[in-house]
Design an enzyme around this catalytic site. Structure first.
Site, PDB file in Angstrom:
ATOM      1  N   ASN A   1      29.724  45.699  34.462  1.00 23.92           N
ATOM      2  CA  ASN A   1      28.983  44.444  34.328  1.00 23.92           C
ATOM      3  C   ASN A   1      27.622  44.708  33.695  1.00 23.92           C
ATOM      4  O   ASN A   1      26.998  45.752  33.912  1.00 23.92           O
ATOM      5  CB  ASN A   1      28.881  43.680  35.656  1.00 23.92           C
ATOM      6  CG  ASN A   1      28.338  44.490  36.814  1.00 23.92           C
ATOM      7  OD1 ASN A   1      28.442  45.710  36.837  1.00 23.92           O
ATOM      8  ND2 ASN A   1      27.770  43.801  37.789  1.00 23.92           N
TER       9      ASN A   1
ATOM     10  N   GLU B   1      24.196  42.599  33.306  1.00 24.90           N
ATOM     11  CA  GLU B   1      23.464  41.387  33.689  1.00 24.90           C
ATOM     12  C   GLU B   1      22.317  41.121  32.719  1.00 24.90           C
ATOM     13  O   GLU B   1      22.041  41.912  31.809  1.00 24.90           O
ATOM     14  CB  GLU B   1      22.997  41.531  35.143  1.00 24.90           C
ATOM     15  CG  GLU B   1      24.189  41.647  36.084  1.00 24.90           C
ATOM     16  CD  GLU B   1      23.824  41.701  37.558  1.00 24.90           C
ATOM     17  OE1 GLU B   1      22.637  41.920  37.889  1.00 24.90           O
ATOM     18  OE2 GLU B   1      24.739  41.527  38.379  1.00 24.90           O
TER      19      GLU B   1
ATOM     20  N   CYS C   1      30.798  40.105  32.916  1.00 26.60           N
ATOM     21  CA  CYS C   1      31.572  40.809  33.938  1.00 26.60           C
ATOM     22  C   CYS C   1      32.170  42.103  33.379  1.00 26.60           C
ATOM     23  O   CYS C   1      32.437  42.219  32.175  1.00 26.60           O
ATOM     24  CB  CYS C   1      32.716  39.937  34.439  1.00 26.60           C
ATOM     25  SG  CYS C   1      32.206  38.640  35.570  1.00 26.60           S
TER      26      CYS C   1
ATOM     27  N   GLU D   1      35.196  43.154  33.744  1.00 28.76           N
ATOM     28  CA  GLU D   1      36.528  42.927  33.172  1.00 28.76           C
ATOM     29  C   GLU D   1      36.424  42.440  31.726  1.00 28.76           C
ATOM     30  O   GLU D   1      37.208  42.848  30.861  1.00 28.76           O
ATOM     31  CB  GLU D   1      37.289  41.884  33.992  1.00 28.76           C
ATOM     32  CG  GLU D   1      37.590  42.312  35.417  1.00 28.76           C
ATOM     33  CD  GLU D   1      36.506  41.908  36.404  1.00 28.76           C
ATOM     34  OE1 GLU D   1      35.321  41.873  36.025  1.00 28.76           O
ATOM     35  OE2 GLU D   1      36.847  41.623  37.562  1.00 28.76           O
TER      36      GLU D   1
ATOM     37  N   CYS E   1      36.724  37.313  38.943  1.00 26.41           N
ATOM     38  CA  CYS E   1      36.310  35.903  39.014  1.00 26.41           C
ATOM     39  C   CYS E   1      37.325  35.042  38.257  1.00 26.41           C
ATOM     40  O   CYS E   1      38.196  35.540  37.534  1.00 26.41           O
ATOM     41  CB  CYS E   1      34.898  35.732  38.459  1.00 26.41           C
ATOM     42  SG  CYS E   1      34.816  35.779  36.659  1.00 26.41           S
TER      43      CYS E   1
END
Ligand code: THU
Length: 138
Positions: free
Chosen positions: A45, A47, A56, A58, A92
């Site tokens: 991830n 940010e 994210c 993924e 998510c």
């Protein structure tokens, strides 16, 4: 749990998690995908001070896979979680859909903590009745 491809996925995801940029959540995540040609692609991830712009793990793993020329996912592994907290770091909703674009319903999704496997699901159990490329005739 052990055995190929789980071990390769775990090692790649854990190496990516160690490089996560997560200063706001302090929740580093690593992900890895197994592509149809046997290659493994990982991401962490990333940010951002403008919180919604964060990415994210993924999403970044999938981006690396596509950038390497692969467009089919055979398996996914995600590692996240704080020490002493055994809650599941499941993909998510948006990332479930990102996985859906490239993976068949039966693709395993290994949900891990730093210590190892916490739960094994499939894309279909995480995202039932999903909408994908076939719905558009793809
Ligand atoms: N996060 C992921 O990268 N993948 C998941 O599966 C769950 C959450 C990230 C997003 C954000 O940077 C941090 O974890 C806390 O939500």
């Amino acid at each position: 749990m052990s055995g190929d491809p789980y071990d390769r996925l775990f090692q790649a995801a854990e190496a990516a998690r160690a490089r996560a940029y997560a200063p706001y959540s302090a929740f580093p995540v690593g992900a890895a995908v197994l592509a149809a040609d046997g290659t493994v692609h990982a991401g962490c991830n990333v940010e951002n001070a403008a919180y919604p712009v964060g990415q994210c793990a993924e999403a970044n793993a999938i981006g690396a896979m596509v950038g390497a020329g692969q467009v089919r996912i055979e398996a996914v592994l995600v590692i996240g979680g704080r020490p002493g907290d055994d809650t599941l770091c499941t993909p998510c909703g948006a990332c479930r859909q990102r996985i859906r674009e490239f993976a068949p319903p039966e693709a395993p999704v290994y949900i891990c903590g730093p210590e190892g496997l916490r739960r094994q699901e499939t894309l279909a159990t995480l995202l039932p009745l999903s909408f994908g490329p076939e719905n558009l005739g793809g």
